[in-house]
Write an enzyme that holds these catalytic residues in place. Structure first.
Site, PDB file in Angstrom:
ATOM      1  N   LYS A 225       1.147  -0.952   0.334  1.00 55.15           N
ATOM      2  CA  LYS A 225      -0.274   0.030   0.178  1.00 55.15           C
ATOM      3  C   LYS A 225       0.665   1.351  -0.083  1.00 55.15           C
ATOM      4  O   LYS A 225       1.318   1.501   0.909  1.00 55.15           O
ATOM      5  CB  LYS A 225      -1.212  -0.195   1.162  1.00 55.15           C
ATOM      6  CG  LYS A 225      -2.345   1.525   1.328  1.00 55.15           C
ATOM      7  CD  LYS A 225      -2.526   0.927   2.099  1.00 55.15           C
ATOM      8  CE  LYS A 225      -4.104   1.837   2.504  1.00 55.15           C
ATOM      9  NZ  LYS A 225      -5.111   1.587   3.990  1.00 55.15           N
ATOM     10  N   SER A 297      -9.268   1.746   2.490  1.00 54.63           N
ATOM     11  CA  SER A 297      -9.178   2.212   2.187  1.00 54.63           C
ATOM     12  C   SER A 297      -7.184   1.419   1.153  1.00 54.63           C
ATOM     13  O   SER A 297      -6.793   2.076   0.481  1.00 54.63           O
ATOM     14  CB  SER A 297      -8.361   3.927   2.714  1.00 54.63           C
ATOM     15  OG  SER A 297      -6.868   3.005   3.754  1.00 54.63           O
ATOM     16  N   SER A 321     -10.429   0.390   7.263  1.00 51.73           N
ATOM     17  CA  SER A 321      -9.455  -0.079   5.284  1.00 51.73           C
ATOM     18  C   SER A 321      -8.568  -1.364   5.788  1.00 51.73           C
ATOM     19  O   SER A 321      -8.179  -1.706   3.910  1.00 51.73           O
ATOM     20  CB  SER A 321      -8.267   0.858   6.220  1.00 51.73           C
ATOM     21  OG  SER A 321      -9.231   1.907   5.453  1.00 51.73           O
TER      22      SER A 321
END
Length: 604
Positions: A225, A297, A321
């Site tokens: 990420k 996210s 997330s």
């Protein structure tokens, strides 16, 4: 649509500011009279409150009358007059650190003095030992097709690599090819790290050939990420103001995976500044349903893992997330206990909430990755030394699994079938309950910490560059959070401890919990208490409308489907603090019972 929303926000904000800061010509000057201070106080006289030099603009009783609406308290006219009369010498000077004249910059790596420790004083910790015993796998021949190799779990990939049936170089090139081929559909890659990946793969193959096998992640390609710092490689937070940000050092988790021999193939997309699934390159899409976002996210980690573009990924969670994109994209997502995995070198959204964890195509894969990234670091003051007690061969029979009957009645058939699977594999369902409290009030802490983390970006106008400028996006929330009450923040923090005590009570009755993945109460509670969670695919449901992380927008309705579309559905296990090993054992048994983890999104 965005322009109309911008106008609404702008007009509303200006209206509130005008009401709060207006001069109110009809208000008497005496409302703002400042108490006199003495420059010649006698020796030994203590300092007194409300005697600082006047600071900030003048305020009136009418200012307080308007401000009362924001914090939902009511003062009498006399109290408003008194508060306004001393505000500039009592409270306004407290903002000097930010407003000057003696401004003090706060470094990005500076954590608050107040810390959250999920371990409650006096709470008896469960007896854990450091143990990691993965399950024994039957020998499986290497598939002939690259796509069959790409979708294999890490447990299988590592076996082929260790036995030299598959080279890291070949596996890395398979994933690099797939990333290049499918990224235009998913928008899940921010930066492809081809050169680094091929160099790491070459090194891995050489070491393995020389008999220097580092372990089950050696030679396995993965994606990060894009909030994890990578030395010399852009780390953008998915946000326009940081597109050209290139750190000089690796995040601790990145370095630990490098040390484990893993191969970094991509920096994966994330919702801008860790919110939802829209970043400066667009919206990351769900491989199972390309008409909807992947959720976020940890958007790229969810989409890329589900589509077989990486061996595994690292995501992060502050308020959902990892859980949410794992649920939507049908992958396994492990959110570790708060403090288990050091966050040094990762973007801070909320100091007391952020957690880093693996997203994979199988439950045991999450344990393999967690074993590699666990541990404290001096750069993360909230990281905690811990043990990982995982033995895949330890039976799950007799484990007590708590569940909430009302939640299960309101959930899907897949959730209820998961509860039946608990009984089928020998675990014991136990009804549990929690008080009907306003758990969303805890988000006072999340919004305040996030606004503090990005204070400079907000006050400088940098947030105006973000793609999403809607009421439920960060720019508006960061600005609104300036007007949250500090007193209520402290009370929310106290409420947090009360909730943690309640969770300790619930988990003293059971070994773990089974909950619908996106049940707001438990998602909020456990992120604030710091308990670990494991989300895994449990079946499939049909949806007649695309799902979204964003508030409904009547001007832009979501796509509808007739006939409905088939998509994966996951359930979530909640564990005791630092007891991810039990989550792994129970999750592995349930995954085998569900027998749906091998199904792939069509077209990939």
């Amino acid at each position: 649509m965005e322009n109309s929303r911008r106008k609404f926000l702008t007009n509303t904000s200006l209206g509130v500011l005008a009401a709060m800061t207006g001069c109110h010509k009809d208000t008497a000057k005496t409302d703002n009279a400042l108490p006199a201070t003495s420059a010649t106080a006698p020796p030994g006289a203590p300092s007194a409150f409300a005697t600082s030099p006047a600071a900030g603009p003048e305020v009136s009783a009418a200012t307080f009358a308007e401000a009362e609406k924001l914090v939902r308290v009511e003062l009498t006219e006399a109290e408003r007059a008194e508060a306004a009369g001393s505000w500039r010498v009592a409270m306004a000077p407290l903002y000097e650190r930010r407003t000057g004249p003696r401004k003090v910059a706060l470094e990005e790596t500076l954590a608050p003095a107040s810390r959250w420790d999920p371990r409650l004083p006096g709470q008896k910790e469960i007896d854990l030992q450091q143990r990691f015993m993965r399950s024994a796998l039957a020998a499986v021949p290497l598939p002939a097709k690259d796509e069959d190799i790409a979708f294999a779990p890490v447990t299988q990939l590592s076996q082929w690599i260790e036995k030299r049936q598959l080279t890291s170089d070949r596996l890395t090139r398979i994933y690099l090819d797939r990333l290049g081929r499918y990224n235009s559909k998913l928008r899940c890659v921010i930066t492809l790290t081809r050169d680094l990946a091929l160099a790491q793969a070459k090194q891995a193959d050489a070491e393995i050939a020389a008999g220097k096998y580092r372990g089950p992640l050696h030679g396995i390609p993965w994606g990060a990420k894009d909030l994890l710092d990578t030395a010399g490689i852009a780390t953008t937070y998915g946000a326009e103001p940081f597109r050209n940000r290139i750190p000089s050092a690796n995040a601790v988790v990145v370095q630990r995976l490098h040390d484990a021999g893993a191969v970094l193939v991509a920096k994966l997309s994330m919702g801008a500044l860790a919110l939802n699934d829209v970043w400066f390159g667009g919206q990351t899409m769900n491989p199972w349903l390309l008409e909807e976002g992947s959720s976020g996210s940890s958007a790229g980690p969810g989409a890329a893992t589900a589509a077989g573009l990486v061996g595994f990924a690292i995501g992060s969670e502050t308020g959902g997330s990892i859980v949410s994109p794992s649920m939507r994209c049908g992958v396994a997502g492990l959110r570790p206990t708060y403090g288990r995995v050091a966050r040094t070198g990762a973007m801070t959204l909320c100091w007391s909430l952020d957690k880093l964890g693996p997203m994979t195509r199988g439950v045991e894969d999450t344990m393999l990755v967690l074993n590699a990234i666990s541990g404290p670091d001096t750069g993360d003051v909230d990281s905690i030394p811990s043990k990982l007690d995982y033995d895949a061969k330890t039976p799950v029979e007799g484990l007590r699994v708590g569940y909430f009957p009302a939640w299960m009645r309101e959930a899907t058939d897949v959730d209820r079938a998961a509860l039946e699977a608990v009984k089928k594999i020998g675990m014991v369902p136990v009804e549990v309950s929690i008080p009907d409290w306003p758990y969303d009030a805890l988000n006072m802490i999340l919004f305040s910490e996030a606004a503090a983390a990005f204070e400079e970006l907000t006050l400088s106008g940098g947030v105006d560059e973000l793609k999403m400028q809607v009421p439920d996006a960060w720019p508006n929330i960061f600005r609104q959070a300036r007007f949250l009450s500090a007193v209520d923040f402290v009370q929310a923090d106290r409420f947090r401890r009360k909730v943690a005590v309640e969770m300790a009570r619930v988990l003293s009755q059971v070994d773990l919990l089974l909950v619908p993945s996106l049940r707001d109460e438990m998602l909020t509670i456990t992120n604030f208490t710091g308990h670990p969670s494991l989300t895994l695919r449990a079946g499939f449901v049909e949806v007649s409308e695309a799902r979204s992380d964003w508030a409904p927008d009547p001007h832009h309705p979501l796509p509808k489907f007739n006939p409905p579309r088939r998509v994966p559905h996951g359930v979530t296990l909640i564990g005791r603090l630092f007891d991810e090993g039990t989550l792994g054992r129970a999750g592995l048994a349930m995954e085998r019972s569900f027998a749906v983890d091998s199904q792939r999104p069509p077209g990939f």
